[in-house]
Design an enzyme around this catalytic site. Structure first.
Site, PDB file in Angstrom:
ATOM      1  N   HIS A 121       8.568 -10.146   9.747  1.00  0.00           N
ATOM      2  CA  HIS A 121       8.721  -9.037   8.804  1.00  0.00           C
ATOM      3  C   HIS A 121      10.160  -8.935   8.307  1.00  0.00           C
ATOM      4  O   HIS A 121      10.398  -8.550   7.155  1.00  0.00           O
ATOM      5  CB  HIS A 121       8.291  -7.731   9.482  1.00  0.00           C
ATOM      6  CG  HIS A 121       8.322  -6.545   8.570  1.00  0.00           C
ATOM      7  ND1 HIS A 121       7.525  -6.447   7.450  1.00  0.00           N
ATOM      8  CD2 HIS A 121       9.072  -5.403   8.604  1.00  0.00           C
ATOM      9  CE1 HIS A 121       7.766  -5.303   6.834  1.00  0.00           C
ATOM     10  NE2 HIS A 121       8.704  -4.655   7.510  1.00  0.00           N
ATOM     11  N   ASP A 158       7.061  -3.888  -3.479  1.00  0.00           N
ATOM     12  CA  ASP A 158       8.234  -3.025  -3.314  1.00  0.00           C
ATOM     13  C   ASP A 158       9.487  -3.830  -3.614  1.00  0.00           C
ATOM     14  O   ASP A 158       9.448  -5.055  -3.756  1.00  0.00           O
ATOM     15  CB  ASP A 158       8.301  -2.416  -1.906  1.00  0.00           C
ATOM     16  CG  ASP A 158       8.191  -3.473  -0.808  1.00  0.00           C
ATOM     17  OD1 ASP A 158       8.742  -4.575  -0.985  1.00  0.00           O
ATOM     18  OD2 ASP A 158       7.548  -3.199   0.214  1.00  0.00           O
ATOM     19  N   LYS A 191       8.360   1.982  -5.531  1.00  0.00           N
ATOM     20  CA  LYS A 191       7.596   3.039  -4.860  1.00  0.00           C
ATOM     21  C   LYS A 191       8.513   3.891  -4.008  1.00  0.00           C
ATOM     22  O   LYS A 191       9.602   3.483  -3.621  1.00  0.00           O
ATOM     23  CB  LYS A 191       6.494   2.430  -3.996  1.00  0.00           C
ATOM     24  CG  LYS A 191       6.985   1.770  -2.721  1.00  0.00           C
ATOM     25  CD  LYS A 191       5.831   1.490  -1.764  1.00  0.00           C
ATOM     26  CE  LYS A 191       6.362   1.082  -0.401  1.00  0.00           C
ATOM     27  NZ  LYS A 191       6.237  -0.301  -0.080  1.00  0.00           N
ATOM     28  N   ARG A 199       8.322   6.094  -0.469  1.00  0.00           N
ATOM     29  CA  ARG A 199       7.537   6.407   0.724  1.00  0.00           C
ATOM     30  C   ARG A 199       8.033   7.733   1.309  1.00  0.00           C
ATOM     31  O   ARG A 199       9.169   7.837   1.759  1.00  0.00           O
ATOM     32  CB  ARG A 199       7.677   5.287   1.768  1.00  0.00           C
ATOM     33  CG  ARG A 199       6.742   5.438   2.959  1.00  0.00           C
ATOM     34  CD  ARG A 199       6.964   4.336   3.970  1.00  0.00           C
ATOM     35  NE  ARG A 199       6.614   3.021   3.473  1.00  0.00           N
ATOM     36  CZ  ARG A 199       5.381   2.522   3.474  1.00  0.00           C
ATOM     37  NH1 ARG A 199       4.384   3.248   3.930  1.00  0.00           N
ATOM     38  NH2 ARG A 199       5.150   1.311   3.023  1.00  0.00           N
ATOM     39  N   ASP A 255      -1.356  -3.415   6.405  1.00  0.00           N
ATOM     40  CA  ASP A 255      -1.777  -2.650   7.578  1.00  0.00           C
ATOM     41  C   ASP A 255      -2.876  -1.668   7.187  1.00  0.00           C
ATOM     42  O   ASP A 255      -4.052  -1.990   7.196  1.00  0.00           O
ATOM     43  CB  ASP A 255      -0.565  -1.948   8.190  1.00  0.00           C
ATOM     44  CG  ASP A 255      -0.876  -1.308   9.541  1.00  0.00           C
ATOM     45  OD1 ASP A 255      -2.061  -1.290   9.939  1.00  0.00           O
ATOM     46  OD2 ASP A 255       0.053  -0.821  10.204  1.00  0.00           O
ATOM     47  N   SER A 256      -2.507  -0.461   6.792  1.00  0.00           N
ATOM     48  CA  SER A 256      -3.525   0.518   6.411  1.00  0.00           C
ATOM     49  C   SER A 256      -3.983   0.337   4.972  1.00  0.00           C
ATOM     50  O   SER A 256      -4.935   0.980   4.538  1.00  0.00           O
ATOM     51  CB  SER A 256      -2.978   1.940   6.610  1.00  0.00           C
ATOM     52  OG  SER A 256      -1.851   2.150   5.780  1.00  0.00           O
TER      53      SER A 256
END
Length: 310
Positions: free
Chosen positions: A127, A167, A190, A192, A220-221
């Site tokens: 990551h 992003d 974006k 967050r 992920d989600s």
């Protein structure tokens, strides 16, 4: 050279072993009644170059403990070199202190793996690239890009393609993909507000009439991804697909993807696909087994791994 698999992703380990035309080392990784991990290696590994394949996805703590206990078992069995092959490196998103009194768990995990006795680490699409520096042992960070780009070229032949970064932090990745498929890029700006919740603010670039492909390292989600898809479609994109290295796909991710205007989500098998992922109509899995197998073969024979990406 020997290949040992934990319980996290045995299908990937079998595919790697098949590519290398080698059997998996006979071993048993089990649990006691209180869920303690127990490992038995049923072959002699003394003096061997052992590759232990164990990603640390959900359940992250169980898979992490399996990895550490397997490393310890190999070390005590006098393996000459132990390479921890971790296709998905859990805790990688905790690579810095986002606020006061918070941990840097990615560094803690690196310490645990090193202390357990690993001599080398092989992983895919960390990551944050600086996690390589968290280790005091050689660490090879492979990229799923060659596998995904090959699929992308087959899928989007003769189409106006645009690579999109979800992003600002992913712009370097998007440029690398765009260079390989000879396409322009767009960027989604974006904001967050809190963990797991994102709001698309603006799209930098003209996406009208293009087949847009979002590229990222982790889904992920899928909240950010689906918001990005909707924003691109609202701005005139012809279609929107996504190519992501690691399909974590937790919580409501599958429902969000199914309900979105996304044409397709392509992920790799760095994380073992669940039954829900396999059954999802909009999700397709491509294998990184050949990529990992080739890297393992080169490490074993002391040849260049970086030339895989030349």
């Amino acid at each position: 050279m020997k290949i040992l698999s934990g319980n996290a992703n045995p299908e990937l380990a079998e595919a790697i072993a098949a590519y290398l035309n080698m059997p998996l080392t006979k071993a048993k990784v089990t649990r006691f009644s209180d869920e303690e991990v127990f490992v038995e290696i049923h072959e002699n590994v003394r003096g061997e170059d052992v590759f232990l394949i164990q990603p640390t996805h959900y359940p992250a703590n169980d898979n992490m403990m399996e990895l550490l206990v397997c490393i310890d078992a190999l070390k005590r069995a006098s393996a000459r070199r132990i390479t921890a092959v971790i296709p998905y490196y859990g805790y990688a998103r905790q690579d810095r202190k986002p606020g006061p009194r918070t941990p840097i768990s990615a560094k803690l995990v690196a310490n645990l793996i090193t202390t357990a006795g690993a001599d080398r680490v092989l992983t895919i699409d960390l990551h944050a690239g600086q996690i390589q520096g968290f280790f005091d042992i050689p660490t090879d960070n492979l990229y799923a890009m060659p596998v995904l780009v090959r699929d992308m070229k087959e899928k989007f032949t003769d189409k106006r393609l645009m690579i999109v970064s979800p992003d600002v932090g992913g712009v370097v990745r998007a440029r690398a993909y765009a260079k390989r498929v000879d396409a322009p890029i767009a960027i989604i700006d974006k904001r967050r507000e809190r963990a797991g919740v994102s709001e698309v603010m603006n799209i930098v670039g003209d996406v009208e009439g293009y087949h847009c492909v979002l590229v990222d390292d982790i889904v992920d989600s899928a909240g950010t991804l689906c918001n990005a898809v909707q924003a691109l479609m609202d701005t005139g994109a012809e279609s929107v697909s996504a190519y992501v290295a690691h399909g974590v796909l937790s919580g409501p991710a599958l429902e969000r993807i199914d309900a979105s205007n996304m044409t397709e989500l392509v992920i790799t098998d760095s994380i073992r696909p669940t039954d829900g992922v396999r059954a999802a109509e909009k999700i397709r899995v491509v294998s990184v087994a050949p990529l990992l197998a080739e890297a393992m073969n080169r490490i074993a024979h002391e040849t260049s791994v970086s030339s895989l990406f030349d």
